[in-house]
Design a protein around this motif. Structure first.
Motif, mmCIF file in Angstrom:
data_model
loop_
_atom_site.group_PDB
_atom_site.id
_atom_site.type_symbol
_atom_site.label_atom_id
_atom_site.label_comp_id
_atom_site.label_asym_id
_atom_site.label_seq_id
_atom_site.Cartn_x
_atom_site.Cartn_y
_atom_site.Cartn_z
ATOM 1 N N ALA A 19 8.220 -69.076 -101.944
ATOM 2 C CA ALA A 19 8.044 -70.487 -102.294
ATOM 3 C C ALA A 19 7.749 -71.319 -101.051
ATOM 4 O O ALA A 19 6.917 -72.238 -101.088
ATOM 5 C CB ALA A 19 9.287 -71.009 -102.998
ATOM 6 N N ALA A 20 8.419 -70.995 -99.956
ATOM 7 C CA ALA A 20 8.170 -71.710 -98.701
ATOM 8 C C ALA A 20 6.744 -71.473 -98.222
ATOM 9 O O ALA A 20 6.080 -72.389 -97.726
ATOM 10 C CB ALA A 20 9.170 -71.255 -97.632
ATOM 11 N N VAL A 21 6.253 -70.252 -98.377
ATOM 12 C CA VAL A 21 4.879 -69.930 -97.972
ATOM 13 C C VAL A 21 3.879 -70.731 -98.793
ATOM 14 O O VAL A 21 2.954 -71.347 -98.251
ATOM 15 C CB VAL A 21 4.605 -68.419 -98.120
ATOM 16 N N VAL A 22 4.069 -70.739 -100.118
ATOM 17 C CA VAL A 22 3.148 -71.463 -100.995
ATOM 18 C C VAL A 22 3.156 -72.954 -100.676
ATOM 19 O O VAL A 22 2.095 -73.585 -100.536
ATOM 20 C CB VAL A 22 3.509 -71.233 -102.475
ATOM 21 N N ASN A 23 4.342 -73.532 -100.558
ATOM 22 C CA ASN A 23 4.443 -74.969 -100.259
ATOM 23 C C ASN A 23 3.783 -75.311 -98.933
ATOM 24 O O ASN A 23 3.095 -76.332 -98.804
ATOM 25 C CB ASN A 23 5.907 -75.403 -100.229
ATOM 26 N N THR A 24 3.994 -74.467 -97.936
ATOM 27 C CA THR A 24 3.435 -74.742 -96.609
ATOM 28 C C THR A 24 1.920 -74.649 -96.607
ATOM 29 O O THR A 24 1.231 -75.527 -96.068
ATOM 30 C CB THR A 24 4.021 -73.757 -95.571
ATOM 31 N N ILE A 25 1.384 -73.588 -97.203
ATOM 32 C CA ILE A 25 -0.068 -73.416 -97.240
ATOM 33 C C ILE A 25 -0.730 -74.562 -98.003
ATOM 34 O O ILE A 25 -1.726 -75.153 -97.550
ATOM 35 C CB ILE A 25 -0.433 -72.067 -97.891
ATOM 36 N N ALA A 26 -0.178 -74.893 -99.166
ATOM 37 C CA ALA A 26 -0.746 -75.978 -99.966
ATOM 38 C C ALA A 26 -0.647 -77.305 -99.217
ATOM 39 O O ALA A 26 -1.601 -78.101 -99.205
ATOM 40 C CB ALA A 26 -0.016 -76.072 -101.309
ATOM 41 N N ALA A 27 0.488 -77.534 -98.566
ATOM 42 C CA ALA A 27 0.694 -78.805 -97.870
ATOM 43 C C ALA A 27 -0.247 -78.954 -96.678
ATOM 44 O O ALA A 27 -0.763 -80.048 -96.426
ATOM 45 C CB ALA A 27 2.139 -78.905 -97.410
ATOM 46 N N LEU A 28 -0.474 -77.885 -95.947
ATOM 47 C CA LEU A 28 -1.405 -77.942 -94.814
ATOM 48 C C LEU A 28 -2.803 -78.317 -95.292
ATOM 49 O O LEU A 28 -3.525 -79.076 -94.623
ATOM 50 C CB LEU A 28 -1.424 -76.604 -94.083
ATOM 51 N N PHE A 29 -3.179 -77.785 -96.436
ATOM 52 C CA PHE A 29 -4.474 -78.140 -97.019
ATOM 53 C C PHE A 29 -4.496 -79.616 -97.414
ATOM 54 O O PHE A 29 -5.449 -80.348 -97.113
ATOM 55 C CB PHE A 29 -4.747 -77.246 -98.235
ATOM 56 N N PHE A 30 -3.421 -80.065 -98.076
ATOM 57 C CA PHE A 30 -3.350 -81.452 -98.538
ATOM 58 C C PHE A 30 -3.384 -82.448 -97.379
ATOM 59 O O PHE A 30 -3.903 -83.558 -97.525
ATOM 60 C CB PHE A 30 -2.079 -81.675 -99.352
ATOM 61 N N LEU A 31 -2.829 -82.067 -96.241
ATOM 62 C CA LEU A 31 -2.785 -82.972 -95.098
ATOM 63 C C LEU A 31 -4.172 -83.466 -94.695
ATOM 64 O O LEU A 31 -4.334 -84.595 -94.208
ATOM 65 C CB LEU A 31 -2.137 -82.269 -93.895
ATOM 66 N N PHE A 32 -5.172 -82.632 -94.908
ATOM 67 C CA PHE A 32 -6.518 -82.963 -94.455
ATOM 68 C C PHE A 32 -7.421 -83.538 -95.540
ATOM 69 O O PHE A 32 -8.428 -84.182 -95.230
ATOM 70 C CB PHE A 32 -7.191 -81.715 -93.862
ATOM 71 N N VAL A 33 -7.072 -83.321 -96.810
ATOM 72 C CA VAL A 33 -8.041 -83.694 -97.849
ATOM 73 C C VAL A 33 -7.470 -84.570 -98.965
ATOM 74 O O VAL A 33 -8.218 -85.012 -99.829
ATOM 75 C CB VAL A 33 -8.663 -82.426 -98.490
ATOM 76 N N ALA A 34 -6.176 -84.813 -98.977
ATOM 77 C CA ALA A 34 -5.585 -85.523 -100.117
ATOM 78 C C ALA A 34 -4.769 -86.722 -99.656
ATOM 79 O O ALA A 34 -4.339 -86.814 -98.508
ATOM 80 C CB ALA A 34 -4.700 -84.569 -100.927
ATOM 81 N N HIS A 35 -4.556 -87.654 -100.594
ATOM 82 C CA HIS A 35 -3.726 -88.826 -100.318
ATOM 83 C C HIS A 35 -2.263 -88.503 -100.623
ATOM 84 O O HIS A 35 -1.952 -87.806 -101.576
ATOM 85 C CB HIS A 35 -4.178 -90.001 -101.191
ATOM 86 N N PHE A 36 -1.370 -89.007 -99.789
ATOM 87 C CA PHE A 36 0.052 -88.821 -100.022
ATOM 88 C C PHE A 36 0.805 -90.019 -99.482
ATOM 89 O O PHE A 36 0.258 -90.841 -98.738
ATOM 90 C CB PHE A 36 0.569 -87.520 -99.382
ATOM 91 N N ASP A 37 2.067 -90.120 -99.858
ATOM 92 C CA ASP A 37 2.915 -91.247 -99.469
ATOM 93 C C ASP A 37 3.949 -90.746 -98.463
ATOM 94 O O ASP A 37 4.831 -89.958 -98.813
ATOM 95 C CB ASP A 37 3.604 -91.820 -100.706
ATOM 96 N N TRP A 38 3.851 -91.219 -97.210
ATOM 97 C CA TRP A 38 4.735 -90.707 -96.150
ATOM 98 C C TRP A 38 6.198 -91.031 -96.418
ATOM 99 O O TRP A 38 7.081 -90.238 -96.070
ATOM 100 C CB TRP A 38 4.316 -91.272 -94.791
ATOM 101 N N THR A 39 6.469 -92.169 -97.013
ATOM 102 C CA THR A 39 7.860 -92.520 -97.320
ATOM 103 C C THR A 39 8.460 -91.507 -98.283
ATOM 104 O O THR A 39 9.568 -90.995 -98.074
ATOM 105 C CB THR A 39 7.948 -93.930 -97.927
ATOM 106 N N ALA A 40 7.714 -91.206 -99.339
ATOM 107 C CA ALA A 40 8.183 -90.226 -100.310
ATOM 108 C C ALA A 40 8.348 -88.851 -99.672
ATOM 109 O O ALA A 40 9.332 -88.147 -99.921
ATOM 110 C CB ALA A 40 7.210 -90.150 -101.489
#
Length: 256
Positions: A189-210
């Motif tokens: 689960a940690a691997v999946v979350n990390t890989i997906a999150a690294l991708f999202f960091l560059f291409v998706a919108h997110f809320d830093w507070t959340a």
């Protein structure tokens, strides 16, 4: 985000980190809370994925004793998790938000049936191997690799109940204790979350507070979950998985 909304997101992060470490499905706690604060569904999903990384790592560290001797298995299965997680993250940005709504409850229900029947299936597999003089593949072979790859595609897309699907597949195809399989699940689960999150960091919108609130909360929850989960007998742990899975199905089928 108001102070009360921030407290709610933080508390949801603790709850998600705890339940993810023990079973999975923590996203079913955090996602509705994030949407309730006004975040769009995709932004909430991305923020949630980023925030849960520390919680996944925290839970895996809490299960470090059960990870002993599993290095080869984890490296092999992590390759499937990483590949699937990246594919799922890409699909999140390409497919409509309702793409998995129909199939996910069915997948979770099937996973729960496998978890329930896992002791009987394991005994049958063990007897067959003894008759054939085969020890089986300690890593689960191609079937487990393919199953976890597909489960990780879903995990990179949404993550809710991902851990339950992992546990059902590993419980059916690996001859090991529930606690050791749960430890492996936390790493994957940690691997999946990390890989997906690294991708999202560059291409998706997110809320830093959340992200920060869930990160801190899930880290605390990961340690709580490890302390509680490691003390549960196999039958009780299996019961918790089934109860959480049923609640997940109810929420997934009645959401929105």
């Amino acid at each position: 985000m108001t102070i009360w909304e921030m407290l709610a997101v933080f508390a949801a992060g603790i709850g998600a980190g705890t339940i993810n470490t023990i079973v999975g499905s923590g996203t079913l706690i955090t996602f509705p809370v994030l949407v309730a604060t006004g975040l769009p569904p995709v932004t909430a999903t991305v923020s949630n994925a980023l925030g849960l990384i520390p919680g996944s790592i925290s839970g895996a560290i809490g299960y470090r004793a059960e990870l002993a001797g599993q290095r080869r298995r984890i490296l092999r299965l992590s390759a499937a998790a990483a590949t699937g997680g990246l594919c799922g993250a890409v699909l999140l940005l390409l497919l409509p938000s309702t793409a998995f709504e129909t199939i996910v409850p069915v997948l979770v229900a099937l996973a729960l049936v496998l978890v329930l029947l896992q002791p009987r299936i394991s005994r049958a597999v063990r007897r067959r191997r003894e008759r054939e003089g085969s020890r089986g593949n300690p890593d689960g072979g191609p079937l487990l690799f393919a199953g976890l790859l597909l489960a990780s595609v879903y995990g990179g897309y949404f993550t809710a109940a991902q851990g339950i699907i992992y546990l059902s597949l590993m419980g059916m195809l690996l001859h090991d204790t529930m606690q050791r399989l749960n430890a492996t699940k936390n790493v994957l689960a940690a691997v999946v979350n990390t890989i997906a999150a690294l991708f999202f960091l560059f291409v998706a919108h997110f809320d830093w507070t959340a992200v920060l609130l869930i990160a801190v909360g899930s880290t605390i929850g990961g340690q709580i979950g490890a302390k509680v989960g490691r003390r549960l007998p196999p039958a009780v742990l299996r019961g918790v998985i089934i109860v959480v899975g049923v609640l997940a199905i109810i929420q997934l089928t009645t959401r929105g």
